[in-house]
Scaffold this motif. Structure first.
Motif, PDB file in Angstrom:
ATOM      1  N   VAL A 239       0.839  -1.193   0.000  1.00  0.00           N
ATOM      2  CA  VAL A 239       0.000   0.000   0.000  1.00  0.00           C
ATOM      3  C   VAL A 239       0.878   1.248   0.000  1.00  0.00           C
ATOM      4  CG1 VAL A 239      -1.726   1.303   1.295  1.00  0.00           C
ATOM      5  CG2 VAL A 239      -1.888  -1.191   1.161  1.00  0.00           C
ATOM      6  N   ASP A 240       0.589   2.144  -0.927  1.00  0.00           N
ATOM      7  CA  ASP A 240       1.233   3.456  -1.042  1.00  0.00           C
ATOM      8  C   ASP A 240       2.716   3.391  -1.370  1.00  0.00           C
ATOM      9  OD1 ASP A 240      -1.216   4.613  -0.516  1.00  0.00           O
ATOM     10  OD2 ASP A 240      -0.784   5.055   1.574  1.00  0.00           O
ATOM     11  N   LEU A 241       3.204   2.267  -1.852  1.00  0.00           N
ATOM     12  CA  LEU A 241       4.605   2.157  -2.252  1.00  0.00           C
ATOM     13  C   LEU A 241       4.705   2.363  -3.765  1.00  0.00           C
ATOM     14  CD1 LEU A 241       7.549   1.493  -1.509  1.00  0.00           C
ATOM     15  CD2 LEU A 241       7.023  -0.902  -2.049  1.00  0.00           C
ATOM     16  N   PRO A 242       5.323   3.468  -4.214  1.00  0.00           N
ATOM     17  CA  PRO A 242       5.412   3.729  -5.658  1.00  0.00           C
ATOM     18  C   PRO A 242       6.255   2.677  -6.374  1.00  0.00           C
ATOM     19  CG  PRO A 242       5.915   5.709  -4.378  1.00  0.00           C
ATOM     20  CD  PRO A 242       5.906   4.560  -3.417  1.00  0.00           C
ATOM     21  N   GLY A 243       5.896   2.422  -7.618  1.00  0.00           N
ATOM     22  CA  GLY A 243       6.687   1.519  -8.441  1.00  0.00           C
ATOM     23  C   GLY A 243       5.822   0.646  -9.333  1.00  0.00           C
ATOM     24  N   TRP A 244       6.495  -0.104 -10.175  1.00  0.00           N
ATOM     25  CA  TRP A 244       5.821  -1.072 -11.035  1.00  0.00           C
ATOM     26  C   TRP A 244       5.615  -2.384 -10.290  1.00  0.00           C
ATOM     27  CZ3 TRP A 244       3.485   0.528 -15.151  1.00  0.00           C
ATOM     28  CH2 TRP A 244       4.010   1.535 -15.958  1.00  0.00           C
ATOM     29  N   VAL A 245       4.449  -2.972 -10.463  1.00  0.00           N
ATOM     30  CA  VAL A 245       4.182  -4.334 -10.000  1.00  0.00           C
ATOM     31  C   VAL A 245       3.984  -5.177 -11.250  1.00  0.00           C
ATOM     32  CG1 VAL A 245       2.584  -5.813  -8.736  1.00  0.00           C
ATOM     33  CG2 VAL A 245       3.172  -3.549  -7.835  1.00  0.00           C
ATOM     34  N   GLN A 246       4.735  -6.275 -11.371  1.00  0.00           N
ATOM     35  CA  GLN A 246       4.732  -7.046 -12.606  1.00  0.00           C
ATOM     36  C   GLN A 246       4.431  -8.508 -12.359  1.00  0.00           C
ATOM     37  OE1 GLN A 246       7.846  -6.332 -15.419  1.00  0.00           O
ATOM     38  NE2 GLN A 246       8.375  -4.326 -14.590  1.00  0.00           N
ATOM     39  N   ALA A 247       3.895  -9.147 -13.389  1.00  0.00           N
ATOM     40  CA  ALA A 247       3.644 -10.587 -13.334  1.00  0.00           C
ATOM     41  C   ALA A 247       3.606 -11.144 -14.743  1.00  0.00           C
ATOM     42  CB  ALA A 247       2.332 -10.895 -12.612  1.00  0.00           C
ATOM     43  N   GLU A 248       4.004 -12.398 -14.863  1.00  0.00           N
ATOM     44  CA  GLU A 248       3.880 -13.119 -16.123  1.00  0.00           C
ATOM     45  C   GLU A 248       2.451 -13.651 -16.252  1.00  0.00           C
ATOM     46  OE1 GLU A 248       5.963 -13.538 -18.578  1.00  0.00           O
ATOM     47  OE2 GLU A 248       7.741 -12.621 -17.658  1.00  0.00           O
ATOM     48  N   VAL A 249       1.890 -13.480 -17.416  1.00  0.00           N
ATOM     49  CA  VAL A 249       0.576 -14.043 -17.722  1.00  0.00           C
ATOM     50  C   VAL A 249       0.763 -14.920 -18.951  1.00  0.00           C
ATOM     51  CG1 VAL A 249      -1.831 -13.560 -18.293  1.00  0.00           C
ATOM     52  CG2 VAL A 249      -0.573 -12.001 -16.782  1.00  0.00           C
ATOM     53  N   ALA A 250       0.912 -16.213 -18.745  1.00  0.00           N
ATOM     54  CA  ALA A 250       1.203 -17.134 -19.836  1.00  0.00           C
ATOM     55  C   ALA A 250      -0.042 -17.397 -20.672  1.00  0.00           C
ATOM     56  CB  ALA A 250       1.750 -18.448 -19.285  1.00  0.00           C
ATOM     57  N   THR A 251       0.187 -17.636 -21.955  1.00  0.00           N
ATOM     58  CA  THR A 251      -0.927 -17.966 -22.847  1.00  0.00           C
ATOM     59  C   THR A 251      -1.681 -19.183 -22.344  1.00  0.00           C
ATOM     60  OG1 THR A 251       0.328 -17.083 -24.725  1.00  0.00           O
ATOM     61  CG2 THR A 251      -1.545 -18.502 -25.224  1.00  0.00           C
ATOM     62  N   ALA A 252      -0.940 -20.143 -21.807  1.00  0.00           N
ATOM     63  CA  ALA A 252      -1.586 -21.353 -21.281  1.00  0.00           C
ATOM     64  C   ALA A 252      -2.507 -21.021 -20.116  1.00  0.00           C
ATOM     65  CB  ALA A 252      -0.522 -22.355 -20.839  1.00  0.00           C
ATOM     66  N   MET A 253      -2.145 -19.998 -19.331  1.00  0.00           N
ATOM     67  CA  MET A 253      -2.990 -19.601 -18.212  1.00  0.00           C
ATOM     68  C   MET A 253      -4.318 -19.055 -18.732  1.00  0.00           C
ATOM     69  SD  MET A 253      -0.070 -17.756 -15.878  1.00  0.00           S
ATOM     70  CE  MET A 253      -1.205 -17.198 -14.610  1.00  0.00           C
ATOM     71  N   LEU A 254      -4.242 -18.240 -19.784  1.00  0.00           N
ATOM     72  CA  LEU A 254      -5.476 -17.692 -20.343  1.00  0.00           C
ATOM     73  C   LEU A 254      -6.328 -18.794 -20.971  1.00  0.00           C
ATOM     74  CD1 LEU A 254      -4.163 -14.391 -21.958  1.00  0.00           C
ATOM     75  CD2 LEU A 254      -5.453 -14.658 -19.838  1.00  0.00           C
ATOM     76  N   ALA A 255      -5.676 -19.769 -21.605  1.00  0.00           N
ATOM     77  CA  ALA A 255      -6.421 -20.884 -22.196  1.00  0.00           C
ATOM     78  C   ALA A 255      -7.163 -21.657 -21.120  1.00  0.00           C
ATOM     79  CB  ALA A 255      -5.475 -21.797 -22.963  1.00  0.00           C
ATOM     80  N   ALA A 256      -6.540 -21.766 -19.947  1.00  0.00           N
ATOM     81  CA  ALA A 256      -7.181 -22.494 -18.855  1.00  0.00           C
ATOM     82  C   ALA A 256      -8.481 -21.819 -18.436  1.00  0.00           C
ATOM     83  CB  ALA A 256      -6.231 -22.589 -17.662  1.00  0.00           C
ATOM     84  N   LEU A 257      -8.537 -20.505 -18.608  1.00  0.00           N
ATOM     85  CA  LEU A 257      -9.767 -19.799 -18.260  1.00  0.00           C
ATOM     86  C   LEU A 257     -10.934 -20.252 -19.117  1.00  0.00           C
ATOM     87  CD1 LEU A 257      -8.438 -16.121 -17.955  1.00  0.00           C
ATOM     88  CD2 LEU A 257      -8.856 -17.740 -16.126  1.00  0.00           C
ATOM     89  N   ARG A 258     -10.633 -20.646 -20.326  1.00  0.00           N
ATOM     90  CA  ARG A 258     -11.696 -20.960 -21.274  1.00  0.00           C
ATOM     91  C   ARG A 258     -12.075 -22.436 -21.316  1.00  0.00           C
ATOM     92  NH1 ARG A 258     -12.209 -16.484 -20.381  1.00  0.00           N
ATOM     93  NH2 ARG A 258     -11.711 -14.696 -21.700  1.00  0.00           N
ATOM     94  N   GLY A 259     -11.102 -23.327 -21.037  1.00  0.00           N
ATOM     95  CA  GLY A 259     -11.432 -24.721 -21.259  1.00  0.00           C
ATOM     96  C   GLY A 259     -11.136 -25.694 -20.143  1.00  0.00           C
ATOM     97  N   GLU A 260     -10.351 -25.265 -19.150  1.00  0.00           N
ATOM     98  CA  GLU A 260      -9.913 -26.227 -18.155  1.00  0.00           C
ATOM     99  C   GLU A 260     -10.225 -25.802 -16.725  1.00  0.00           C
ATOM    100  OE1 GLU A 260      -5.776 -26.814 -18.799  1.00  0.00           O
ATOM    101  OE2 GLU A 260      -5.998 -27.174 -20.949  1.00  0.00           O
ATOM    102  N   ALA A 261     -11.037 -24.798 -16.551  1.00  0.00           N
ATOM    103  CA  ALA A 261     -11.325 -24.300 -15.210  1.00  0.00           C
ATOM    104  C   ALA A 261     -12.195 -25.280 -14.434  1.00  0.00           C
ATOM    105  CB  ALA A 261     -12.013 -22.947 -15.295  1.00  0.00           C
ATOM    106  N   GLU A 262     -12.060 -25.255 -13.120  1.00  0.00           N
ATOM    107  CA  GLU A 262     -12.869 -26.116 -12.270  1.00  0.00           C
ATOM    108  C   GLU A 262     -14.324 -25.664 -12.246  1.00  0.00           C
ATOM    109  OE1 GLU A 262     -10.995 -26.048  -8.487  1.00  0.00           O
ATOM    110  OE2 GLU A 262      -9.246 -27.214  -9.125  1.00  0.00           O
ATOM    111  N   VAL A 263     -14.536 -24.351 -12.352  1.00  0.00           N
ATOM    112  CA  VAL A 263     -15.904 -23.825 -12.399  1.00  0.00           C
ATOM    113  C   VAL A 263     -16.032 -22.909 -13.607  1.00  0.00           C
ATOM    114  CG1 VAL A 263     -16.265 -23.978  -9.910  1.00  0.00           C
ATOM    115  CG2 VAL A 263     -15.303 -21.897 -10.872  1.00  0.00           C
ATOM    116  N   ASP A 264     -17.258 -22.686 -14.040  1.00  0.00           N
ATOM    117  CA  ASP A 264     -17.505 -21.924 -15.263  1.00  0.00           C
ATOM    118  C   ASP A 264     -18.627 -20.927 -15.005  1.00  0.00           C
ATOM    119  OD1 ASP A 264     -17.714 -20.960 -17.787  1.00  0.00           O
ATOM    120  OD2 ASP A 264     -18.047 -22.883 -18.779  1.00  0.00           O
ATOM    121  N   ILE A 265     -18.325 -19.899 -14.256  1.00  0.00           N
ATOM    122  CA  ILE A 265     -19.354 -18.918 -13.875  1.00  0.00           C
ATOM    123  C   ILE A 265     -20.001 -18.249 -15.084  1.00  0.00           C
ATOM    124  CG2 ILE A 265     -19.753 -16.748 -12.643  1.00  0.00           C
ATOM    125  CD1 ILE A 265     -17.742 -17.705 -10.556  1.00  0.00           C
ATOM    126  N   PRO A 266     -19.241 -17.779 -16.091  1.00  0.00           N
ATOM    127  CA  PRO A 266     -19.907 -17.148 -17.238  1.00  0.00           C
ATOM    128  C   PRO A 266     -20.908 -18.061 -17.935  1.00  0.00           C
ATOM    129  CG  PRO A 266     -17.578 -16.604 -17.242  1.00  0.00           C
ATOM    130  CD  PRO A 266     -17.769 -17.657 -16.186  1.00  0.00           C
TER     131      PRO A 266
END
Length: 292
Positions: A243-270
């Protein structure tokens, strides 16, 4: 892909050239860290107006100053995005739209193409203290990084807006002056990730600027969030700044992670939104009579 989101310290700089140098330094550091997408927060574009406008008070003054420097701020950000070959979400600020003043940011592609995003739902403070007008339409971008949606601060607290975007990455630039507001936006970002099976990216302003009601007090953190589901951290937190610490916060978002959202998730709220609407429309059964 790598995504960097800013906890951006707003300040009154001595000149517009100093503001250019600051923005250039921030973009350079983010790009040198390997980011493909850089996200700046709500009202960060007003920092250019702070450098161009003598110290004063009054939201109308800052709306006018923001409009006057908006095109210059956009062109500066566009130049930097092209030079570093990154996608960049600009800080938002007042923008003249045919006589109406909206709170607008832009998503810029590495080739310099830019698309506008306006805040849809104004906060009680904005309704009471400013002459800002709500945006007319949501905006959705099909990019090389995936489908990107943007909800500016308060907009992220409304699930139907995020649902309408149905995006892979939901960017949430924010500006909050109290811990309660910062918590609401962060909680909303995490909820939208859960509900929409998407990655949410929150940027925030930090610091204080005396004499500018839009930026007088700023508290918050930057973060990236995912559904707590298969392929992601158990709590859904990809990265969280302090909180309140200036700077960049970064993370890798792999294509496979996004694919998991569409086809391999445990639940499918949408997939079950419609089912929930049907249940919600039915009158609830009353199992216990009220006592007197």
């Amino acid at each position: 892909m790598r995504v960097a989101t800013a906890a951006y310290p707003v300040e009154r700089l001595e000149s517009i050239e100093a503001w250019e140098e600051k923005l250039s330094s921030w973009v350079s550091r983010g790009a040198e860290g390997g980011a493909d997408l850089l996200v700046f927060p709500e009202y960060a574009a007003l920092e250019a107006a702070l450098a161009a406008q003598p110290p004063t008070e009054g939201t109308e003054v800052w709306e006018r100053a923001g409009r006057d420097t908006a095109a210059f701020a956009l062109e500066t950000a566009r130049r930097l995005a092209v030079a570093h070959g990154v996608h960049l979400l600009t800080g938002s600020g007042p923008w003249d739209e045919g006589g109406r003043t909206v709170n607008r940011c832009h998503l810029i592609a590495p080739d310099g193409t830019a698309g506008a995003v306006d805040k849809q739902i104004l906060t009680p403070w904005e309704r009471r203290e400013t002459r800002l007008a709500p945006g007319r339409n949501l905006a959705l971008f099909d990019t090389a990084l995936g489908r990107i949606g943007v909800l500016i601060c308060y907009d992220a607290e409304f699930p139907l807006l995020a649902r309408a975007l149905n995006c892979d990455l939901l960017l949430i630039p924010s500006c909050t002056d109290a811990a309660t507001g910062a918590a609401r936006v962060r909680n909303a970002a995490r909820a939208r990730a859960l509900e929409g099976r998407c990655i949410t990216v929150m940027a925030a302003t930090v610091g204080e600027v005396a004499g500018c009601e839009f930026l007088d007090r700023n508290t918050g953190r930057a973060g990236l969030y995912a559904p707590p589901d298969r392929g992601f951290p158990p709590d859904g937190v990809l990265a969280d700044g302090a909180v309140d610490l200036p700077g960049w916060v970064q993370a890798e978002v792999a294509t496979a992670m996004l694919a998991a959202l569409r086809g391999e998730a445990e639940v499918d709220i949408p997939a079950h939104w419609r089912e929930s609407e049907v249940r919600a429309a039915a009158d609830p059964r009353r199992l216990l009579a009220p006592t007197t």
